[in-house]
Design an enzyme around this catalytic site. Sequence first.
Site, short mmCIF file in Angstrom:
data_model
loop_
_atom_site.label_atom_id
_atom_site.label_comp_id
_atom_site.label_asym_id
_atom_site.label_seq_id
_atom_site.Cartn_x
_atom_site.Cartn_y
_atom_site.Cartn_z
N HIS A 26 -0.72 -0.97 -5.62
CA HIS A 26 -0.39 0.34 -6.18
C HIS A 26 -1.60 1.26 -6.11
O HIS A 26 -2.74 0.82 -6.31
CB HIS A 26 0.03 0.20 -7.64
CG HIS A 26 1.42 -0.31 -7.83
ND1 HIS A 26 2.52 0.26 -7.21
CD2 HIS A 26 1.91 -1.34 -8.58
CE1 HIS A 26 3.62 -0.39 -7.58
NE2 HIS A 26 3.27 -1.37 -8.39
N CYS A 69 0.44 3.83 -1.44
CA CYS A 69 1.01 5.17 -1.40
C CYS A 69 -0.06 6.19 -1.03
O CYS A 69 -1.24 6.00 -1.32
CB CYS A 69 1.63 5.52 -2.74
SG CYS A 69 3.09 4.53 -3.14
N ARG A 85 2.52 6.72 3.38
CA ARG A 85 1.67 5.58 3.06
C ARG A 85 0.27 5.79 3.64
O ARG A 85 0.11 6.32 4.73
CB ARG A 85 2.26 4.28 3.64
CG ARG A 85 3.65 3.94 3.15
CD ARG A 85 3.63 3.46 1.71
NE ARG A 85 4.96 3.07 1.26
CZ ARG A 85 5.79 3.86 0.61
NH1 ARG A 85 5.45 5.12 0.35
NH2 ARG A 85 6.98 3.43 0.23
#
Length: 247
Positions: A139, A207, A220
């Site tokens: 993350h 991300c 991404r």
Amino acid sequence: MNPERSAVRRTGSTCVGILGELLLTIGVVLGLFVVWQLWWTSVTANAEASTIMSDFRDGLAPEVSHTADLRTDDPPVPSPADVGETTGTLIVPAWYGLTNNEMPIAEGTSLNILDRALAGHYETSQQVGEVGNFALAGHRRTHGNSFRYVDRLDKGDQIIVETPKTWYVYEVTDHEIVTPDQTDVIAPVPHHPGQKPTERMLTLTTCHSLTLGEYGNDHRWITYATFVGWMDRSDGTPAQVLESRDN
């Protein structure tokens, strides 16, 4: 004053008051959600990741307090792990002081893994040290912010993987921004899934955007690194690991 007109006004005022209270309540709820999503999920995830890493390292031989030269012969390659199993530690010295620059690596990339502030190993990619692409996901925002500062990595920065017996050292070579459907970035040769690999690589995927409204789901951020050497844990500890822990 006309009683009927007064009643209508009172009804209208009541409706406006109720609507205002509802909007205020919705605003508070949304505010609490943002706090939970951006802050509290990271507090709980980082606490869990810290426990997982402590448990993992408790089973390792004591870390050697001096460094040694990196070996450049073929490194040992770990056996495939079960999904959810902790296989090592990801260490990014360049992130020291910015965020938690050490995190556990677990097999798999489900939310059950990533939401605990772990770096997840793509099951279809190669093992660490193996010829091909050792690919990890994490993350960038929420649930530990594991890869939050991926954009701060420059060419030559080290990315180090610690396993029970071996240190594997990679150096950043490049990065790119892709759309979520470009899954061939984790192929043995990125963007060339049918090509036979000839070098050892590490790829970080996360991300792209930190924008609150979209949470970066539209693109991404991909960082590539190439293998530069390895070290047996009994021989020493990579210099950059020692330096970041001494600061």
